[in-house]
Design an enzyme around this catalytic site. Sequence first.
Site, PDB file in Angstrom:
ATOM      1  N   ARG A  76       0.433  -0.634  -4.929  1.00  0.00           N
ATOM      2  CA  ARG A  76      -0.331  -1.303  -4.166  1.00  0.00           C
ATOM      3  C   ARG A  76      -1.711  -1.575  -4.765  1.00  0.00           C
ATOM      4  O   ARG A  76      -2.235  -2.856  -4.432  1.00  0.00           O
ATOM      5  CB  ARG A  76      -0.556  -0.871  -2.642  1.00  0.00           C
ATOM      6  CG  ARG A  76       0.817  -0.538  -1.782  1.00  0.00           C
ATOM      7  CD  ARG A  76       0.342  -0.391  -0.352  1.00  0.00           C
ATOM      8  NE  ARG A  76      -0.836  -1.089   0.353  1.00  0.00           N
ATOM      9  CZ  ARG A  76      -0.852  -1.318   1.372  1.00  0.00           C
ATOM     10  NH1 ARG A  76      -0.294  -0.241   2.190  1.00  0.00           N
ATOM     11  NH2 ARG A  76      -1.793  -1.971   1.981  1.00  0.00           N
ATOM     12  N   ARG A  99      -8.845   1.982  11.945  1.00  0.00           N
ATOM     13  CA  ARG A  99     -10.001   1.042  11.523  1.00  0.00           C
ATOM     14  C   ARG A  99      -9.939  -0.251  12.537  1.00  0.00           C
ATOM     15  O   ARG A  99      -8.969  -0.830  12.567  1.00  0.00           O
ATOM     16  CB  ARG A  99      -9.751   0.309  10.062  1.00  0.00           C
ATOM     17  CG  ARG A  99     -10.265   1.346   9.092  1.00  0.00           C
ATOM     18  CD  ARG A  99      -9.895   0.858   7.579  1.00  0.00           C
ATOM     19  NE  ARG A  99      -8.671   1.031   7.158  1.00  0.00           N
ATOM     20  CZ  ARG A  99      -8.267   0.437   5.868  1.00  0.00           C
ATOM     21  NH1 ARG A  99      -9.249  -0.382   5.268  1.00  0.00           N
ATOM     22  NH2 ARG A  99      -7.119   0.717   5.336  1.00  0.00           N
ATOM     23  N   ASP A 152     -12.991   5.095  -1.816  1.00  0.00           N
ATOM     24  CA  ASP A 152     -11.719   4.995  -2.637  1.00  0.00           C
ATOM     25  C   ASP A 152     -11.824   5.983  -3.865  1.00  0.00           C
ATOM     26  O   ASP A 152     -10.609   5.899  -4.360  1.00  0.00           O
ATOM     27  CB  ASP A 152     -11.677   3.437  -2.868  1.00  0.00           C
ATOM     28  CG  ASP A 152     -11.575   2.777  -1.602  1.00  0.00           C
ATOM     29  OD1 ASP A 152     -11.927   1.422  -1.405  1.00  0.00           O
ATOM     30  OD2 ASP A 152     -11.236   3.228  -0.713  1.00  0.00           O
ATOM     31  N   LYS A 193      -9.180  -5.020  -7.163  1.00  0.00           N
ATOM     32  CA  LYS A 193      -8.200  -5.491  -6.088  1.00  0.00           C
ATOM     33  C   LYS A 193      -8.978  -6.020  -4.779  1.00  0.00           C
ATOM     34  O   LYS A 193      -8.679  -6.928  -4.333  1.00  0.00           O
ATOM     35  CB  LYS A 193      -7.509  -4.130  -5.464  1.00  0.00           C
ATOM     36  CG  LYS A 193      -6.725  -4.212  -4.154  1.00  0.00           C
ATOM     37  CD  LYS A 193      -5.849  -2.864  -3.682  1.00  0.00           C
ATOM     38  CE  LYS A 193      -6.648  -1.901  -2.931  1.00  0.00           C
ATOM     39  NZ  LYS A 193      -6.758  -2.339  -1.409  1.00  0.00           N
ATOM     40  N   ASN A 194      -9.930  -5.205  -4.477  1.00  0.00           N
ATOM     41  CA  ASN A 194     -10.523  -5.609  -2.935  1.00  0.00           C
ATOM     42  C   ASN A 194     -11.754  -7.085  -3.129  1.00  0.00           C
ATOM     43  O   ASN A 194     -12.287  -7.193  -2.117  1.00  0.00           O
ATOM     44  CB  ASN A 194     -11.511  -4.714  -2.425  1.00  0.00           C
ATOM     45  CG  ASN A 194     -10.509  -3.373  -2.024  1.00  0.00           C
ATOM     46  OD1 ASN A 194      -9.380  -3.775  -1.668  1.00  0.00           O
ATOM     47  ND2 ASN A 194     -11.159  -2.021  -1.921  1.00  0.00           N
ATOM     48  N   CYS A 218      -3.034   1.228   5.180  1.00  0.00           N
ATOM     49  CA  CYS A 218      -2.561   2.577   4.952  1.00  0.00           C
ATOM     50  C   CYS A 218      -3.374   3.528   6.085  1.00  0.00           C
ATOM     51  O   CYS A 218      -4.073   3.177   6.602  1.00  0.00           O
ATOM     52  CB  CYS A 218      -2.811   3.045   3.529  1.00  0.00           C
ATOM     53  SG  CYS A 218      -4.782   3.023   2.952  1.00  0.00           S
ATOM     54  N   ASP A 246     -13.565  -4.355  15.654  1.00  0.00           N
ATOM     55  CA  ASP A 246     -14.534  -4.829  16.624  1.00  0.00           C
ATOM     56  C   ASP A 246     -15.748  -5.382  15.955  1.00  0.00           C
ATOM     57  O   ASP A 246     -16.337  -6.498  16.238  1.00  0.00           O
ATOM     58  CB  ASP A 246     -15.189  -3.468  17.662  1.00  0.00           C
ATOM     59  CG  ASP A 246     -15.058  -2.204  16.937  1.00  0.00           C
ATOM     60  OD1 ASP A 246     -15.171  -1.142  17.299  1.00  0.00           O
ATOM     61  OD2 ASP A 246     -14.924  -2.457  15.759  1.00  0.00           O
TER      62      ASP A 246
HETATM   63  C1  EPZ Z   1     -12.592  -1.843   2.833  1.00  0.00           C
HETATM   64  O1  EPZ Z   1     -11.932  -1.857   4.282  1.00  0.00           O
HETATM   65  C2  EPZ Z   1     -11.449  -1.802   1.671  1.00  0.00           C
HETATM   66  N1  EPZ Z   1     -10.421  -2.418   1.774  1.00  0.00           N
HETATM   67  C3  EPZ Z   1     -11.323  -0.375   1.697  1.00  0.00           C
HETATM   68  O2  EPZ Z   1     -10.367   0.101   0.612  1.00  0.00           O
HETATM   69  C4  EPZ Z   1     -12.343   0.673   1.410  1.00  0.00           C
HETATM   70  O3  EPZ Z   1     -11.905   2.125   1.759  1.00  0.00           O
HETATM   71  C5  EPZ Z   1     -13.330   0.126   2.892  1.00  0.00           C
HETATM   72  O4  EPZ Z   1     -13.568  -1.105   2.700  1.00  0.00           O
HETATM   73  C6  EPZ Z   1     -14.789   1.057   2.582  1.00  0.00           C
HETATM   74  O5  EPZ Z   1     -15.220   0.868   1.494  1.00  0.00           O
HETATM   75  C7  EPZ Z   1     -10.504  -3.929   1.300  1.00  0.00           C
HETATM   76  O6  EPZ Z   1     -11.406  -4.403   0.981  1.00  0.00           O
HETATM   77  C8  EPZ Z   1      -9.375  -4.707   1.598  1.00  0.00           C
HETATM   78  P1  EPZ Z   1     -14.797  -0.905   6.437  1.00  0.00           P
HETATM   79  P2  EPZ Z   1     -12.284  -2.132   5.647  1.00  0.00           P
HETATM   80  O7  EPZ Z   1     -14.782  -1.819   7.737  1.00  0.00           O
HETATM   81  O8  EPZ Z   1     -13.167  -3.374   5.571  1.00  0.00           O
HETATM   82  C9  EPZ Z   1     -16.391   3.219   8.563  1.00  0.00           C
HETATM   83  C10 EPZ Z   1      -8.465   0.696  -0.627  1.00  0.00           C
HETATM   84  O9  EPZ Z   1      -7.980   2.009  -1.021  1.00  0.00           O
HETATM   85  N2  EPZ Z   1     -17.944   2.561   8.710  1.00  0.00           N
HETATM   86  O10 EPZ Z   1     -15.894  -1.315   5.581  1.00  0.00           O
HETATM   87  O11 EPZ Z   1     -11.375  -2.203   6.538  1.00  0.00           O
HETATM   88  C11 EPZ Z   1     -15.526   2.258   9.504  1.00  0.00           C
HETATM   89  O12 EPZ Z   1     -15.684   2.463  10.758  1.00  0.00           O
HETATM   90  C12 EPZ Z   1      -9.049   0.585   0.535  1.00  0.00           C
HETATM   91  O13 EPZ Z   1      -8.761  -0.060  -1.601  1.00  0.00           O
HETATM   92  C13 EPZ Z   1     -18.967   3.150   9.275  1.00  0.00           C
HETATM   93  O14 EPZ Z   1     -18.746   4.404   9.908  1.00  0.00           O
HETATM   94  O15 EPZ Z   1     -13.353  -0.699   5.851  1.00  0.00           O
HETATM   95  C14 EPZ Z   1     -14.196   2.492   9.028  1.00  0.00           C
HETATM   96  O16 EPZ Z   1     -13.644   3.576   9.498  1.00  0.00           O
HETATM   97  C15 EPZ Z   1      -8.798   1.469   1.702  1.00  0.00           C
HETATM   98  N3  EPZ Z   1     -20.127   2.688   9.569  1.00  0.00           N
HETATM   99  C16 EPZ Z   1     -14.648   2.945   7.428  1.00  0.00           C
HETATM  100  O17 EPZ Z   1     -15.904   3.285   7.487  1.00  0.00           O
HETATM  101  C17 EPZ Z   1     -20.525   1.496   8.332  1.00  0.00           C
HETATM  102  O18 EPZ Z   1     -21.665   1.288   8.293  1.00  0.00           O
HETATM  103  C18 EPZ Z   1     -14.363   1.779   6.404  1.00  0.00           C
HETATM  104  O19 EPZ Z   1     -14.824   0.729   7.000  1.00  0.00           O
HETATM  105  C19 EPZ Z   1     -19.383   1.012   7.595  1.00  0.00           C
HETATM  106  C20 EPZ Z   1     -18.166   1.619   7.659  1.00  0.00           C
END
Ligand code: EPZ
Length: 419
Positions: free
Chosen positions: A399, A120, A306, A22-23, A115, A123
């Site tokens: 989804r 998220r 995930d 998916k991703n 979701c 920035d």
């Molecule tokens: C991607 O979301 C995925 N979505 C998410 O999958 C997945 O949970 C996530 O990456 C993490 O692997 C898609 O690819 C469409 P992030 P994204 O910016 O890019 C914190 C699913 O269920 N973080 O990588 O929006 C960050 O602040 C979905 O398939 C750190 O703290 O996520 C955020 O709260 C849900 N430090 C969270 O992690 C870091 O170095 C995810 O961040 C990196 C991230």
Amino acid sequence: MSKFNIIGGTPLQGEISVSGNKNAALPIIAATVLTDEDCILHNIPQILDVKAMFAILEDLGKTVTFEGNTVKISGAVTHSSPAQYLVSRLRASILYLGALLGRCREAEIAPPGGCVIGKRGIDIHSDAFLGMSAELDFSSNSYKAKLTHEKDSYLFLQEASVTATENAMLLAATVPHQTIIDNAACEPHVSDLANVLVKMGATIEGIGSNRLIIKGVKKLRGVEHSIVADNIEAGTFMIAALCTQGDIIIKNIVKEHLITPTFYMNLMGANPEFIDDNTVRVRYEKPLTAPSRKVQVGLWPGFPTDLMSPMVVLTTQAEGNTLCHDWMFESRMFFCDKLVGMGANITICDPHRVIVNGITQLKAQHLSSPDLRAGIALVIAAMMADGHSVIDNASLIDRGYENIDTRLQSLGANIKREG
Ligand code: EPZ
């Protein structure tokens, strides 16, 4: 509203194939904006988030033709501001910002949806675009971006964000200069996007590492590509096999993408057997024990966030205490109260940590899926619980999992969709 009726107690048996990731599919669909030539994508999962990304692509002027899990995308985008109601359906729509900026040198999109697992921000995305000297005008109801000149850029991402890395890659692939992305995310889906951009004409060094060096081109060509297997779906089926005390063969996997989940299953006394690099057999042989160390999410190749919700369900079937820690999302663990309602012994320490005490027999309940991954975790819990469970909000599970009910039925599960 669609719901699942599940009678628990049947061990899963048989063979199943994993769908496309998916991703990986979501950013690769956005990448087709970068060219006016035809693109053919194979192994596209038929899930709602993919459908939502294609709806935006059609709104942008592209023609999308489906044939099973193969999709042909043709034509050129006609504008760079997709409809707000389409964009607000999912988080991944943010990827059209990088793609449209790459193709049209300007873009305007509404804030994305997504979701409820945690706040998220964007920035890291804006840091990346500003680092490539884009002009941004981000307000609460629209993100406007313009790229007026191109130059060599060095980006250090304060967080190794998956979609922020992908957004920077989508723009950098169209800039005929060098862009370095440091502390880049390197999940398998990020690498799959990189492979596609290389096929389209960009040069990318460091694929699979935290430093990407990208040399873009003004005009990208069309591409034919097969989406990599979904490691989260594969891990989910492995966990479902153990939770239901079943024996299944999972095909079309990528062995090296399952190292960390397998590591924890081994710690619990389960022995997933890799028949070859694309096939794993998961058979419940004896009662599981709690892993001798905490299960903690990490950036790739750490334990994928995930997969944490299904993993919590698995630890309810392991003798002893397990600390499960997801520091990435502050709402990931909230669904645990539903497992407690089914009879699980779980202490919610804080929004990021739970201590699970196993082994507990779960009892059927009427539940509602709060998000995609918690939803599938509740389906697994219901398949091993005593009695008849109902899971509302099944569309949240659709989804990310293709035809999950019929595929689980093929493994013997007593699951029926209603509505
Ligand atoms: C991607 O979301 C995925 N979505 C998410 O999958 C997945 O949970 C996530 O990456 C993490 O692997 C898609 O690819 C469409 P992030 P994204 O910016 O890019 C914190 C699913 O269920 N973080 O990588 O929006 C960050 O602040 C979905 O398939 C750190 O703290 O996520 C955020 O709260 C849900 N430090 C969270 O992690 C870091 O170095 C995810 O961040 C990196 C991230």
